[in-house]
Design an enzyme around this catalytic site. Structure first.
Site, short mmCIF file in Angstrom:
data_model
loop_
_atom_site.label_atom_id
_atom_site.label_comp_id
_atom_site.label_asym_id
_atom_site.label_seq_id
_atom_site.Cartn_x
_atom_site.Cartn_y
_atom_site.Cartn_z
N ASP A 164 0.83 -1.19 0.00
CA ASP A 164 0.00 0.00 0.00
C ASP A 164 0.88 1.25 0.00
O ASP A 164 1.97 1.24 -0.58
CB ASP A 164 -0.92 -0.03 1.23
CG ASP A 164 -2.30 0.54 0.92
OD1 ASP A 164 -2.40 1.77 0.78
OD2 ASP A 164 -3.25 -0.24 0.81
N HIS A 201 -3.70 5.68 3.68
CA HIS A 201 -4.47 4.51 3.26
C HIS A 201 -3.86 3.23 3.81
O HIS A 201 -4.57 2.36 4.35
CB HIS A 201 -4.53 4.47 1.73
CG HIS A 201 -5.47 3.43 1.19
ND1 HIS A 201 -5.10 2.13 0.96
CD2 HIS A 201 -6.78 3.51 0.83
CE1 HIS A 201 -6.11 1.45 0.48
NE2 HIS A 201 -7.16 2.27 0.39
N ASN A 300 -14.43 0.09 -6.99
CA ASN A 300 -15.51 0.98 -6.58
C ASN A 300 -16.23 1.60 -7.77
O ASN A 300 -16.63 2.76 -7.72
CB ASN A 300 -14.96 2.10 -5.69
CG ASN A 300 -14.24 1.56 -4.48
OD1 ASN A 300 -14.69 0.63 -3.84
ND2 ASN A 300 -13.08 2.12 -4.20
N SER A 380 -11.63 -1.10 -0.23
CA SER A 380 -10.35 -1.21 0.49
C SER A 380 -10.56 -1.65 1.93
O SER A 380 -10.00 -2.67 2.37
CB SER A 380 -9.60 0.12 0.44
OG SER A 380 -8.97 0.31 -0.79
#
Length: 1279
Positions: A164, A201, A300, A380
């Protein structure tokens, strides 16, 4: 010289980008379908397909030999894979075209930008505000993970790799209660940045999966609070966004290939999804095959066909986002466009999750009330939840394979009601149910998994040998000497340094460099800084070798380099002598050519040298003198190795230093050559397991197969086997030594029988004894986990049933086509699988391919409703047979019916760039319309060409004016109805669509906002300063003029104007919407216009509309107001309009048959038909009579229009027509081919009655004539 170089290195290159179509063909009698990948948009908001560097390409080769051509054409190589024949290159399109026909190039792919899978919080804020915040303590209870906590399973010892934006190591939630960091490893693949998280994130993902909850006093613990974290930074932050590339992620996953975490969290994706044969997906599969559990976000995008990669890859746990009561509107839906596999496979909480925060996300979306936490939504956080569940299950049952976990999660998931399986997969993850399921259905099994070696010493082929030959020659070109010794070509500079070495057609050596270190100095003197006082040239020639030398000098330091090149021998000898100066050390550095491709280096014990290898070439480097580090400490790491070069460091004395470079395609030839050259032999061997035993039945004994690879001379050796673990009898410890003899330079195969082990979990290790001179490395030891006991056998299927209305295709009406993929997921390997359709459903469905991939089976099922299929319910089942027995049966129940209306959605005229396939958007409309009797056909699918179209929908027409105008004229001229969905195109274009509207009496206008809305809410630009430049006082609409001659009094206009724009979108305005209905004399409505700045983008926002009708000043006005919820009442609005406006079949008011029995030739079968149609004038109806004779022949006759909707149909049988019962089908059809039929029967009989009458008439005529003639004769006689 140039011509010679070209003749050596240039090979034509073949390049062909190929992506497997999603379908493997269909039976020849069934209509075909164009691959769906042709219709995937290239850019949909949410996950971008922008490429970070438009000149970066991924090249997959079939052989290493092809790599040299990439260099020969000047293409820059950025990264060479260590696990597969893949390179990342940077090249212009012209350069890429120059090698397009290379025979070694298997495929070429573009490097794409990869983005995170958290949603655009700003754009969807008003939608998310309707959901309640979901803290981690609540989401954990949703998934029943807290029950596993109570049982003592908290993820202890499980290593989770977070790939990430990095991880904030200072966040309290990423530490244990004793202050120890949960992060066990950190690495960054972002150039110039460490592994810390500047974005936020990655920290959120780590906290959701494994956070300790210290910052909230334990309230917001992660799902697996005792798990460990491997921090892999692969995303670069830019404000609120973060991105990576396939190249960076490829490096990161190859790193994890060596680290081997228990589970990988991939909360990101690339869209359009990558095909199954893409190198990146192959790397993901490699990790899964090696036992790593891979969990990835679905994306998404919110629509069908939009699940991203790697989430769409087989065996990856694909995760969608869930709310408390269903699936989040933004969660990407399946199926996979390449294979039609179902994805996502499960869903987990992903809306308004409270997670540990850091970086810019924390600054923007801080959660009030708790320091250190923020709000995040998307697939996520859903992915991180499932990663934590996997860690819990592995801490409870560490012997589980990734396939068993996948099967358990799917079989135990709780599906939401009334939600399609393409949206939720198997349903919401349930940790406890999965745990219980993994303890049920236990069977006695043995599971073996073969191991493939694509890299390292284990991948070397010892006896590979290619015949290579070259001419003998030596030529001088300026300061360079070119030499051919019969096996290779060599170019030597004036400093006696080989610059290029070609073995066959492969450039094996890029350069050799020499540097010296004076005594007492720390500064190395390189060969480049030295001056050649005597330039190199060949001076000695024999029938066995050629040789020459060069003298180099630098500020009093002088050395001589002598080069000896044996003829027809695969090596070169270098002799380096000190002439003057106090020199301490000498470095001899060899830089293999990148054309070797995927080369690796290793130190060889005994030889005290090293070996470099690729799939094509073996290079060896050794010296008669032992390396310097070996002399000092006995430490054998006497070389430096990196992807560019390897170096031997040698002690300089008064005696010359001799160094040898050997080259061959055979390892045996290289390694066996050195003993005669330097007097030392290779003493190096290692283990190469052929397979891994994962599971054994209790009390059983099994064979473990090992290959011992001996890289040196024959020798005696010893292998130690040790088994340790915990069994039902307590701690278990067993060891055994085996003596064996290894043949030189060969692979030696051995089988080791394991003792009978009680039920338990063990570690099995095999270790090869090292000789004193052998280098000890991980290759000498092999450790494997082994579970002995009953193992869960779980077999589940997606979808669990087939009803024809599962999304995205619809199978309900004659002519419909459906493609679907039924997936079997098993916890154990399965083979010999057959699939078939049973019952009445076999007339609609067929299995046209089946693919078995170890633990999963993919059955491709084709459905087709023939045009003549009778309306009915067709039941049956899809039956899977494994090893000859029925294992699972999936019920099928499809209802076939006739549609009320057939609607063509002409999505090929869509305006929005990159969104030219509206079937991605309107699956809900498609399905809901079907359930209401409306057959909706997206034109872009090219699935069918229906004869009958009752309604036409044009979304945002943009293409040529004439095309659209012609279509409208054709359709309206035949009394068709049209819906026009007007988006921003009508205001952006001067001509085209606006012109069409004007000619039909509609005019696009821009008027002040207050004229369109009764809302007085002031626009608040807070956080939306970038919108200040827009003219927010203008709303878009359409006015119309009913006096336009083109309307001809026949067309009514129904019009709905939406004031959305930035104002309504950001402020959730309740401003009204206007709908007008103008009635003509016959009350027909033919055009429906829907106007919105976003066209039907509001479906994405899940707005619904309620319509309140009122009569004002004699006009019917509808006030349409939006509401924020997950209902799609706007679909109700459109389907209702389609139902009312669509073309209806004509009606037969009466049928009058004059006679149902007619004689051949003499009588006619006559029917008088009175028909009427609401959309078509009576004289434009087409009335026909189809006569079917007893012998099967048919005849069609057109009707004659009389007046007032009356038609006369007449048929006269001939004398050659058979007698018997005839069938008469009377069809009344309008201009759009909607029709109604009536079936009658009549009888044709022989003309007996007519013949008798004729005979009688003829007889009577003759009698009358005779009588008249006789009377006339008598009169003459009497006269």
């Amino acid at each position: 010289m140039k011509k010679l170089f070209v003749s050596i290195i240039v090979i034509l290159i073949l390049l062909q980008v190929y992506r497997s179509p999603p379908f493997h063909g269909s039976p020849p009698t069934i209509p075909s379908i164009i691959p769906l990948t042709n219709h995937i948009p290239e850019c949909i908001s949410g996950i971008s397909t922008r490429r970070s560097n438009p000149n970066v390409f991924i090249i997959e080769l079939t052989d290493i030999a092809g790599l040299q051509d990439l260099f020969s054409y000047g293409i820059k190589v950025r990264y060479i894979s260590r696990t597969m024949p893949v390179v990342f290159v940077e090249a212009s399109e012209d350069e890429l075209d120059s090698i397009i026909r290379n025979r070694y190039v298997k495929s070429v792919w573009t490097d794409s930008l990869v983005e995170l899978a958290d949603i655009d919080i700003l754009g969807c804020r008003f939608v998310l505000s309707s959901y309640k915040v979901m803290p981690l303590n609540e989401t954990i209870e949703m998934m029943n993970a807290n029950i596993l906590w109570d049982m003592g399973y908290t993820g202890k010892g499980i290593r989770i790799a977070i790939v990430d934006t990095g991880v904030d190591t200072s966040h309290p939630d990423l530490c244990f209660a004793n202050g120890t960091s949960k992060i066990v490893e950190s690495i960054s693949f972002i150039e110039g940045e460490n592994a810390e998280d500047r974005h936020g994130h990655g920290t959120a993902m780590a906290g959701i999966a494994a956070g300790s909850g210290l910052a909230s006093n334990g309230r917001f613990k992660g799902v697996a609070p005792d798990a460990l974290i491997i921090n892999v930074k692969a995303f670069k932050a830019e404000g609120l966004e973060a991105y990576s590339t396939i190249e960076i992620l490829f490096k990161a996953l190859e790193y994890l290939d060596s680290v081997k975490p228990n589970v990988i969290c991939a909360a990101w994706g690339v869209y359009p999804p990558l095909s199954e044969d893409h190198p990146f997906n192959k790397l993901v599969k490699r990790l899964i095959d090696q036992g790593v559990v891979f969990v990835a976000a679905a994306g998404n995008l919110g629509y069908h066909w939009t699940v991203v990669s790697p989430s769409s890859t087989p065996s990856v746990i694909s995760v969608g986002a869930a709310t408390r009561n269903g699936v989040a509107f933004f969660s990407s839906k399946g199926p996979d466009p390449y294979s039609l596999r179902y994805a996502p496979l499960v869903v987990a909480p992903g809306v308004r999750i409270i997670a540990p925060g850091s970086g810019v996300l924390y600054d923007r979306f801080k959660y009030d009330g708790y320091e250190g936490y923020m709000e995040i939504s998307g697939t996520s956080p859903a992915t991180a939840h499932v990663v934590g569940v996997v860690a819990l299950l592995l801490s409870a049952k560490p012997w589980l394979t990734s396939q068993a976990l996948l099967a358990g999660l799917i079989a135990s998931a709780k599906p939401f009601k009334n939600i399609d399986y393409t949206e939720q997969g198997a349903g919401l993850v349930d940790a406890y149910r999965c745990f219980r399921m993994l303890e049920e259905n236990l069977q006695s099994l043995e599971i073996r998994i073969p191991i493939e070696y694509n890299s390292g010493l284990r991948s070397i082929t010892l006896d590979r040998r290619e015949v290579v030959s070259a001419s003998r020659y030596h030529k001088v070109y300026g300061n360079y000497t070119m030499i051919g010794n019969g096996l290779f070509h060599l170019i030597v500079s004036e400093k006696a340094i080989p610059t290029w070495l070609f073995y066959g057609k492969i450039q094996a050596l890029d350069r050799i460099s020499i540097s010296i270190l004076p005594i007492g100095s720390t500064r190395w003197i390189t060969q480049e800084s030295m001056t050649a006082t005597v330039g190199f040239k060949l001076t000695n020639f024999t029938d066995r070798w050629w040789s020459g030398y060069s003298n180099l000098e630098y500020e009093g330091f002088k050395i001589r380099i002598e080069v000896t090149i044996p003829l027809d021998q695969p090596y070169i000898e270098f002799k380096l002598s000190k002439i003057s100066g106090d020199i301490d050390l000498l470095n001899f550095t060899l830089a293999p050519s990148a054309m070797l491709g995927f080369f690796e280096a290793a130190y060889l014990g005994g030889l005290e040298g090293f070996i470099i290898w690729s799939r094509s070439i073996i290079l060896g480097l050794a010296s008669i003198d032992r390396p310097y580090s070996y002399l000092l400490s006995g430490y054998r790491d006497a070389y430096m190795a990196n992807p560019e070069n390897v170096t031997l460091t040698l002690k300089v004395s008064e005696n010359p230093i001799k160094i040898y470079i050997a080259i061959s395609s055979s390892y045996r030839e290289v390694s066996s050559l050195f003993p005669s050259l330097i007097g030392r032999s290779v003493e190096e061997a290692f283990l190469k397991p052929m397979e891994v035993i994962r599971v054994l039945p209790p009390g059983s004994s099994s064979i473990f197969r090992l290959l011992v690879r001996n890289l040196g001379v024959g020798r005696d050796a010893k292998i130690s086997m040790r088994i340790t673990g915990f069994s039902t009898d307590g701690i278990y410890d067993y060891s055994m030594d085996y003596s064996l003899h290894l043949d030189g330079y060969t692979d030696n195969y051995y089988e080791f029988r394991l003792p009978k082990l009680p039920e338990g979990f063990y570690k099995i290790s095999f270790e090869l004894e090292n000789l004193p001179s052998e280098v000890h490395r991980s290759y000498d030891k092999f450790v494997s986990d082994l579970y002995v006991g009953l193992y869960p056998r779980i077999l589940s299927a997606l979808p669990p049933l087939i009803d024809g209305i599962e999304k995205p295709f619809i199978l309900m009406y004659p002519g419909d086509i459906d493609y679907l993929n039924v997936t079997l997921i098993s916890s154990i390997p399965i083979s010999r699988v057959k699939a078939s359709i049973e019952g009445d459903a076999a007339s609609i469905f067929r299995v046209y391919s089946i693919k078995n991939i170890g633990f999963q089976v993919y059955a491709s099922v084709y459905g087709y409703v023939p045009d003549d299929q009778k309306p009915a319910v067709y039941n049956g089942s899809l039956v899977f047979e494994i090893d000859g027995s029925i294992t699972i049966s999936i019920p099928i129940s499809v209802t076939v019916r006739e549609p009320i209306a057939v609607v063509l959605w002409h999505d090929r005229l869509d305006f929005i760039p990159g969104r030219n396939d509206l079937y991605l958007w309107y699956t809900d409309l498609w399905r809901d319309s079907a359930l209401r009797g409306i057959r909706l056909i997206p034109a872009s699918l090219h699935m069918v060409q229906p004869r009958r179209i009752d309604f036409l929908i044009l979304p945002d027409p943009y293409y040529s004016y004439q095309d659209v105008r012609s279509m409208l004229d054709y359709f309206l001229d035949r009394d068709g109805s049209v819906a026009i969905l007007a988006g921003p195109a009508i205001f952006a274009l001067r001509y085209g669509y606006r012109t069409i509207l004007r000619e039909y009496g509609l005019e696009a206008v821009e008027e002040p906002y207050f004229r369109w809305s009764n809302s007085s809410i002031k626009l608040d630009l807070y956080e939306f300063e970038d919108l200040a430049s827009l003219n927010l006082t203008v709303a878009y609409g359409i006015s119309f003029n009913t006096s336009t001659p083109l309307l001809r009094g026949l067309l009514q206009v129904m019009f709905k104007s939406m004031e959305v724009g930035p104002y309504g979108f950001l402020n959730v305005s309740s401003s009204f919407y206007l709908s007008f209905i103008y009635r003509s004399l016959d009350g027909r409505v033919k055009i429906f216009v829907h106007s919105s700045v976003y066209s039907f983008d509001d479906l994405w926002c899940r707005l619904s509309y309620s319509v309140k009708w009122a009569v004002e000043e004699g006009k019917l006005i509808g006030y349409i107001e939006p509401t924020e919820n997950a209902m799609a009442e706007n679909i109700d609005l459109l389907t209702s309009i389609v139902s009312k406006m669509s073309n209806k079949p004509p009606r037969i008011l009466s049928l009058n048959v004059l006679d149902s029995r007619v004689e051949q030739m003499f009588e006619s079968y006559t029917v008088i038909v009175v028909a009427r149609d609401n959309e078509t004038s009576r004289d434009r109806l087409n009335v026909t009579l189809k006569v079917t004779k007893p012998n099967g022949s048919t005849l069609c006759i057109g009707g004659l229009y009389v007046a007032d909707g009356s038609f006369i149909l007449s048929y006269t049988p001939g004398m050659n027509d058979p007698v018997g019962i005839y069938q008469a089908v009377i069809r009344v059809e309008d201009r759009l081919h909607a029709y109604v039929e009536r079936i009658l029967r009549f009888e044709v009989i022989p003309p007996v009655r007519s013949m008798v009458i004729i005979i009688l008439l003829v007889g009577l005529s003759f009698i009358a004539i005779g009588y008249m003639l006789g009377r006339r004769a008598r009169l003459k006689i009497h006269g």
